[in-house]
Design an enzyme around this catalytic site. Structure first.
Site, mmCIF file in Angstrom:
data_model
loop_
_atom_site.group_PDB
_atom_site.id
_atom_site.type_symbol
_atom_site.label_atom_id
_atom_site.label_comp_id
_atom_site.label_asym_id
_atom_site.label_seq_id
_atom_site.Cartn_x
_atom_site.Cartn_y
_atom_site.Cartn_z
ATOM 1 C CG ASP A 113 32.059 20.234 55.518
ATOM 2 O OD1 ASP A 113 32.943 20.922 56.026
ATOM 3 O OD2 ASP A 113 32.115 19.002 55.498
ATOM 4 C CB CYS A 167 21.128 4.012 59.687
ATOM 5 S SG CYS A 167 19.529 4.850 59.829
ATOM 6 C CB CYS A 170 24.090 4.071 66.363
ATOM 7 S SG CYS A 170 24.971 5.319 67.322
ATOM 8 C CB CYS A 187 31.716 6.205 63.896
ATOM 9 S SG CYS A 187 30.684 4.725 64.084
ATOM 10 C CB CYS A 211 24.673 5.272 60.939
ATOM 11 S SG CYS A 211 25.552 6.815 60.622
#
Length: 369
Positions: free
Chosen positions: A133, A193, A197, A240, A243
């Site tokens: 990534d 999800c 949020c 965070c 979700c």
């Protein structure tokens, strides 16, 4: 009949701690590049200018390496040993995203990928390249093509084997290896999800506006936050998980088996008072080998100040006030906001004095707000 190379690769991948190993054709056309282009054109990438500058290379695996024939996509779970969401109610403690509570996954996974890639190259006599990534490779669409999972309505990858909590690593190879069947989307009518949020960062299912995402704001964004997001962050100080944690597919999630990815006790609900006192050396010591370290002390303290301002904890007034004299203007500006939330009377008492000495426009605007 020649042996299927997938058998050898899967066996070695499992021995190296990977939870799943799948294969995809790296040359076939796909629509992921057009979706990425639309994301960038809508400015949903915010300050992540590297997404625009690497758009062509990122749009297809062969943009990264024209010689790639096969993508070997591997997953390693990092699931928590408990539902982390109740920690969001501990206002005097900070919430660090589950993936960042252990060692930096880039280092953990890349080391294993290099070992596996070397063995594949030796066995098949073909060139290989490794990705985790940090390079412009769209790993989630590749993982879906390989049948590892599917991108949910929150755009993250979901798996019927691993739920939400897993990392992806990829090996591209010039070897032609049979592909596994692609996965299809299994979200149905569920929108848990999207509902979870806190900042409403999803303009529509399967679309993310990163500018509203708390993971982007706490990690990628370096400046003083827009005021609308400060109270919404609660006690989230790095990333965070809302979700991810809300997804019903987590009934299949597995706890992290790799010890280096398991949570360090010091990074589970750390005291905000302790974090506010961190100087650069102490920050680096606390987050040694942690992905948190890469955002630097100043950005991290800014995040902690948001949490302090949301805490309603009078014991944090003094450590917040001490940061009004910090060397960094973003920290000072955020400390002004946090002090105003915690103690409006103390804010007003200091306002005139501080405006006489503060020259930084961003900090002055917080005193004048």
């Amino acid at each position: 009949m020649a042996a299927d190379p997938r058998d050898f690769i899967r066996k070695r991948a499992a021995e190296l701690g990977f939870s799943v190993c799948r294969f995809a054709n790296a040359r076939e056309p796909w629509s992921a590049g057009e979706r990425l282009k639309a994301f960038v054109e809508a400015d949903y990438h915010g300050d992540m200018s590297w997404m625009e500058t690497t758009l062509d290379r990122r749009s297809h695996p062969n943009g990264m390496w024209d010689g790639a024939e096969t993508a070997i996509v591997l997953g390693m779970n990092y699931g928590p040993d408990h539902d982390p969401r109740p920690e969001l109610d501990e206002a005097s403690n900070g919430y660090i995203s589950v993936y960042a509570r252990g060692d930096d996954y880039h280092e953990v996974i890349k080391g294993r990928l290099k070992i596996l890639a070397g063995q594949i190259a030796s066995r098949l006599s073909q060139e290989v390249k490794v990705f985790v990534d940090t390079a412009p490779l769209m790993e989630k669409p590749l993982a879906m093509r390989a049948g590892m999972g599917w991108q949910g309505k929150h755009t993250n990858l979901l798996s019927r084997e691993l739920g939400s909590w897993f990392f992806i690593g990829t090996i591209l190879t010039a070897a032609k290896i049979d592909a596994d069947p692609a996965e299809v989307q299994h979200c149905g009518s569920c929108h848990a999800c999207l509902d979870a949020c806190p900042t409403k960062a999803f303009p529509a299912p399967f679309q993310l506006d990163a500018r509203r995402c708390l993971s982007y704001l706490t990690i990628e964004y370096g400046g003083v936050w827009p005021s609308e997001f400060r109270a919404l962050t609660g006690n989230r100080i790095y990333g965070c998980d809302d979700c991810l944690a809300a997804c019903p597919w987590n009934k299949f999630a597995q706890e992290a088996r790799e010890t280096r990815l398991q949570a360090r006790e010091s990074l589970v609900a750390p005291k905000l008072a302790d974090l506010l006192a961190l100087d650069d050396a102490a920050f680096r010591a606390l987050f040694t080998k942690s992905p948190v370290k890469r955002i630097g002390r100043n950005r991290f303290i800014r995040n902690v100040l948001h949490a302090a301002g949301n805490s309603d904890d009078a014991a944090l007034i003094a450590p917040v006030e001490a940061l009004l004299a910090d060397d960094n203007d973003v920290v000072r500006a955020t400390a002004v906001w946090a002090l105003k939330q915690l103690s409006p009377s103390r804010f007003e008492a200091l306002k005139k004095e501080k405006l006489l000495t503060e020259s930084e426009a961003s900090v002055r605007s917080e005193w004048e707000a």
